[in-house]
Design an enzyme around this catalytic site. Structure first.
Site, PDB file in Angstrom:
ATOM      1  N   GLY A 170     133.992  45.752  91.150  1.00 24.24           N
ATOM      2  CA  GLY A 170     134.180  47.041  90.499  1.00 24.24           C
ATOM      3  C   GLY A 170     134.564  48.114  91.496  1.00 24.24           C
ATOM      4  O   GLY A 170     135.276  47.859  92.467  1.00 24.24           O
ATOM      5  N   ILE A 172     132.832  49.692  93.798  1.00 23.83           N
ATOM      6  CA  ILE A 172     132.384  49.451  95.165  1.00 23.83           C
ATOM      7  C   ILE A 172     132.967  48.150  95.695  1.00 23.83           C
ATOM      8  O   ILE A 172     133.494  48.098  96.819  1.00 23.83           O
ATOM      9  CB  ILE A 172     130.847  49.433  95.236  1.00 23.83           C
ATOM     10  CG1 ILE A 172     130.294  50.803  94.838  1.00 23.83           C
ATOM     11  CG2 ILE A 172     130.382  49.054  96.637  1.00 23.83           C
ATOM     12  CD1 ILE A 172     128.790  50.851  94.698  1.00 23.83           C
ATOM     13  N   SER A 191     132.630  37.148  88.953  1.00 19.59           N
ATOM     14  CA  SER A 191     131.686  37.919  88.152  1.00 19.59           C
ATOM     15  C   SER A 191     131.706  37.316  86.762  1.00 19.59           C
ATOM     16  O   SER A 191     132.602  36.522  86.429  1.00 19.59           O
ATOM     17  CB  SER A 191     132.059  39.406  88.118  1.00 19.59           C
ATOM     18  OG  SER A 191     133.187  39.622  87.294  1.00 19.59           O
ATOM     19  N   THR A 250     123.686  45.307  98.893  1.00 19.02           N
ATOM     20  CA  THR A 250     123.523  46.762  98.817  1.00 19.02           C
ATOM     21  C   THR A 250     123.555  47.211  97.360  1.00 19.02           C
ATOM     22  O   THR A 250     123.709  48.390  97.091  1.00 19.02           O
ATOM     23  CB  THR A 250     124.645  47.480  99.588  1.00 19.02           C
ATOM     24  OG1 THR A 250     125.912  47.058  99.066  1.00 19.02           O
ATOM     25  CG2 THR A 250     124.575  47.184 101.076  1.00 19.02           C
ATOM     26  N   ARG A 252     121.516  45.679  93.897  1.00 26.54           N
ATOM     27  CA  ARG A 252     120.173  45.724  93.327  1.00 26.54           C
ATOM     28  C   ARG A 252     119.439  44.444  93.696  1.00 26.54           C
ATOM     29  O   ARG A 252     120.005  43.347  93.648  1.00 26.54           O
ATOM     30  CB  ARG A 252     120.223  45.865  91.796  1.00 26.54           C
ATOM     31  CG  ARG A 252     120.654  47.237  91.304  1.00 26.54           C
ATOM     32  CD  ARG A 252     119.606  48.300  91.599  1.00 26.54           C
ATOM     33  NE  ARG A 252     119.934  49.584  91.009  1.00 26.54           N
ATOM     34  CZ  ARG A 252     120.681  50.514  91.586  1.00 26.54           C
ATOM     35  NH1 ARG A 252     121.213  50.274  92.775  1.00 26.54           N
ATOM     36  NH2 ARG A 252     120.907  51.661  90.977  1.00 26.54           N
ATOM     37  N   GLU A 281     109.990  49.287  96.513  1.00 24.93           N
ATOM     38  CA  GLU A 281     110.401  50.221  97.551  1.00 24.93           C
ATOM     39  C   GLU A 281     109.442  51.400  97.599  1.00 24.93           C
ATOM     40  O   GLU A 281     109.095  51.933  96.536  1.00 24.93           O
ATOM     41  CB  GLU A 281     111.836  50.704  97.290  1.00 24.93           C
ATOM     42  CG  GLU A 281     112.857  49.579  97.355  1.00 24.93           C
ATOM     43  CD  GLU A 281     114.295  50.044  97.155  1.00 24.93           C
ATOM     44  OE1 GLU A 281     114.503  51.257  96.904  1.00 24.93           O
ATOM     45  OE2 GLU A 281     115.205  49.208  97.251  1.00 24.93           O
ATOM     46  N   HIS A 300     117.189  51.113 101.903  1.00 23.30           N
ATOM     47  CA  HIS A 300     117.977  51.567 100.747  1.00 23.30           C
ATOM     48  C   HIS A 300     118.776  52.826 101.091  1.00 23.30           C
ATOM     49  O   HIS A 300     118.579  53.896 100.526  1.00 23.30           O
ATOM     50  CB  HIS A 300     117.087  51.823  99.540  1.00 23.30           C
ATOM     51  CG  HIS A 300     117.848  51.748  98.237  1.00 23.30           C
ATOM     52  ND1 HIS A 300     117.262  51.477  97.025  1.00 23.30           N
ATOM     53  CD2 HIS A 300     119.169  51.906  97.955  1.00 23.30           C
ATOM     54  CE1 HIS A 300     118.173  51.476  96.062  1.00 23.30           C
ATOM     55  NE2 HIS A 300     119.349  51.739  96.610  1.00 23.30           N
TER      56      HIS A 300
END
Length: 340
Positions: A170, A172, A191, A250, A252, A281, A300
């Site tokens: 997508g 990114i 994907s 980077t 999820r 986190e 993160h």
């Protein structure tokens, strides 16, 4: 879309509570004086959960959430009788129960994103390059007064001519692909809805997930988690990876079964992992990931950049000022606005 303002109790000052401001960026980048002239404001920087979270929010008329660091479900909402407005930073928050908020007729606004996609792409490549060139290990040697390793360890790799496997292509992933091409890498992709034509538009080759995992030197994740992709990389899939491969996340943490990843890294497939996202986190002190020698861990940082948070800050200020002064609310989520 205009949403009518729910009036506060006559004579009472509204209470605004900000949670998740770990970087203290909103505290620093928002001019709170005009807002504090009209409301009482509290900012929380440490993670909150359970009763501590309820206690922090129970008197709030408006809540500001920084990203999706604070799960906000129907159970929590039921314990916040005063809540009349919610703002979150960015344009997507996967932890919000929008149906419950709509049922309470609580409008939800969001900020704009800022250059977060660019920032995350850069973070992805920072991890890939740092892991490939062994920067963490080499820097640690220098800090200990050494120059080069004194034993026969494998040397750093080179990415040129290697295969970059992108799980997701997508906004990114497409940016990551362009950098891969610039470094002379072959780019392949998979994907759930990938097509050869879409892959070709990014100079990539569409392959099966199994082929991507077995052939890629670098595997990088760029999917939005869904029920179908939760724990997509489980033990059988991780076992397919090359022993010299690098797995980068980077996106999820839900895309990878963390327990299976720990075991896979201990067994050497993949050979290395660079992770910026985690199931919990901040990462717990007793996380087994902290003990593995073949991981590079960052807290993160994908979207954590000054230009991104500057956009978050201006958006939060804009939303709160409109709400406090009875102006039409801005960037309202359709799901909440429809019930208001």
């Amino acid at each position: 879309m205009n949403v009518p303002l729910k009036l506060a109790t006559p004579g009472a000052r509204p209470v605004i509570v900000v949670v998740g401001d770990a970087e203290q960026a909103l505290q620093r980048l928002v001019d709170w004086a005009p807002i504090q002239a009209l409301a009482d404001v509290t900012l929380h920087h440490q993670p909150l959960s359970g009763e501590a979270l309820v206690e922090a929010l129970k008197s709030a008329d408006a809540v500001v959430l920084v990203r999706d660091r604070t799960p906000f479900d129907a159970g929590l909402l039921a314990r916040l009788p005063r809540l009349r407005y919610l703002v979150f930073t960015g344009t997507r928050n996967t932890t919000l129960d929008l149906a419950a908020l709509a049922a309470r007729q609580i409008p939800v606004s969001h900020t704009e994103w800022g250059p977060s996609k660019e920032s995350t792409c850069e973070m992805t490549w920072a991890l890939i390059l740092a892991a490939t060139r062994q920067l963490e290990t080499q820097t640690a040697l220098l800090r200990r007064g050494q120059w080069r390793p004194d034993n026969a360890l494998p040397l750093a790799g080179v990415l040129h001519g290697q295969t970059l496997g992108l799980i997701g292509l997508g906004e990114i992933g497409g940016r990551v692909a362009r950098v891969g091409h610039a470094l002379g890498m072959k780019v392949i992709t998979w994907s759930p809805r990938m097509t050869p034509e879409r892959a070709a538009a990014h100079g990539a080759l569409a392959v099966t997930l199994e082929e991507l995992l077995t052939t890629s030197k670098v595997v990088s994740l760029h999917l939005v988690p869904t029920p179908a992709t939760r724990h997509l990389l489980d033990a059988p899939h991780l076992a397919l990876m090359r022993p010299d491969s690098l797995l980068v996340n980077t996106s999820r943490s839900a895309l990878i079964a963390t327990g299976a990843l720990v075991s896979a890294l201990e067994q050497g497939r993949p050979g290395f992992a660079a992770l910026d996202v985690f199931d919990v986190e901040p990462l717990p002190q007793d996380s087994p990931l902290r003990q593995l020698p073949n991981v590079l861990l960052t807290p993160h940082l994908g979207f954590v950049a000054e230009p991104v948070f500057a956009r978050f800050a201006s958006g939060v200020s804009e939303c709160l000022r409109a709400w406090l002064t009875g102006q039409p609310l801005v960037r309202v989520m359709v799901e909440s606005a429809s019930a208001a």
